[in-house]
Design an enzyme around this catalytic site. Structure first.
Site, short mmCIF file in Angstrom:
data_model
loop_
_atom_site.label_atom_id
_atom_site.label_comp_id
_atom_site.label_asym_id
_atom_site.label_seq_id
_atom_site.Cartn_x
_atom_site.Cartn_y
_atom_site.Cartn_z
CB CYS A 62 3.32 -1.14 -7.41
SG CYS A 62 2.37 -0.59 -5.99
CB CYS A 88 -0.99 0.00 1.16
SG CYS A 88 -0.26 0.26 2.79
CB CYS A 94 -3.33 1.73 -1.82
SG CYS A 94 -2.63 1.25 -3.40
#
Length: 283
Positions: free
Chosen positions: A210, A126, A202
């Site tokens: 990411c 997250c 998230c």
């Protein structure tokens, strides 16, 4: 004469050849099965609305994304069937059916069934790694730590774990002594674990932060609102943490129940996507 399948593949490859269109498609694939508002996409990719509108239209025309209406809002999601058709065409036509050569790296996919059961590695990601991914890490370790090696990290981790998150975990009997906030860079490079599963938890579209993970892990997006941002009294803020904890517990219990050692990759990815659709009303 060019076949329909060939024409479609050319249109899809052409659409993906532009960096902006590729970025939108990649983000929606990471968010699948979620449908994302155009405004979130524009914010996440820092793209002007006019440019995004043209980009979305081209990807839709190529059969790579879907558009759905929810009230007055337009939501966009990856068209996995369309993308799958492109992969099938490449394997069957361009590779002349020799997928064993064109996609040789997939033969080493760690998410394929193993000859004997082994511990699978899981990473939860997250933004802050102070609550949501920490909840997920703790829950899976406690529910099925005998079958999974579990980690969590943040794209922009906080310096310390959130005190509300720690209190909730402690009140529910979880061990918090092994927990700490970590940056995703800890899990790249030499000596880093090779993950079988990578989940984002998230709620923002900005998980383009990411990076891609080596080894083709099975991925899932189980987005939850950030309880750290909750306002109000202490009881109201704690309720926000309770709701996120409950929602993640539902998903992780379902994931832990999967027969991961007997499912092939396609079936496993489909089951993970189904878990992402679990309703949170009872969380």
């Amino acid at each position: 004469m060019e076949s329909v399948a060939s024409s479609q593949a050319v249109a899809q490859l052409t659409a993906l050849a532009h960096p902006r269109r590729l970025a939108v498609f990649r983000l929606l694939m990471r968010r699948y099965p979620d449908a994302v508002p155009a405004g979130d996409l524009a914010q996440a990719l820092e793209m002007p609305a006019s440019s995004l509108s043209a980009t979305l239209a081209q990807l839709r025309q190529a059969g790579l994304i879907r558009q759905d209406r929810q009230g007055t809002s337009l939501l966009y999601s990856a068209d996995v069937a369309g993308a799958g058709g492109l992969m099938t065409y490449l394997a069957a036509d361009c590779c002349r059916g020799r997928a064993d050569i064109c996609f040789a790296t997939l033969e080493k996919d760690p998410a394929m069934p193993a000859a004997s059961p082994r511990k699978r590695t899981v990473l939860f990601v997250c933004t802050g790694n102070s609550a949501r991914s920490i909840f997920a890490e703790t829950l899976l370790r406690d529910i099925a730590g005998d079958r999974f090696e579990v980690f969590s990290a943040g794209t922009r981790p906080q310096s310390a774990l959130n005190p509300f998150a720690l209190k909730l975990l402690a009140d529910k009997g979880h061990d918090t002594t092994v927990l700490r906030a970590k940056h995703i860079s800890e899990f790249h490079g030499e000596g880093a674990p090779q993950f079988d599963f990578v989940f984002t938890v998230c709620d923002r579209a900005a998980n383009e932060e990411c990076p891609p993970w080596p080894g083709q892990p099975v991925t899932g997006h189980w987005g939850q609102p950030d309880p750290v941002k909750a306002e109000g009294t202490e009881a109201e803020r704690m309720l926000a943490f309770q709701q996120v904890y409950g929602a993640l517990k539902n998903r992780i219990a379902s994931f832990a129940a999967l027969p991961v050692d007997t499912l092939d990759r396609v079936s496993l990815q489909a089951r993970v996507d189904d878990i992402g659709r679990i309703e949170d009303a009872s969380a």
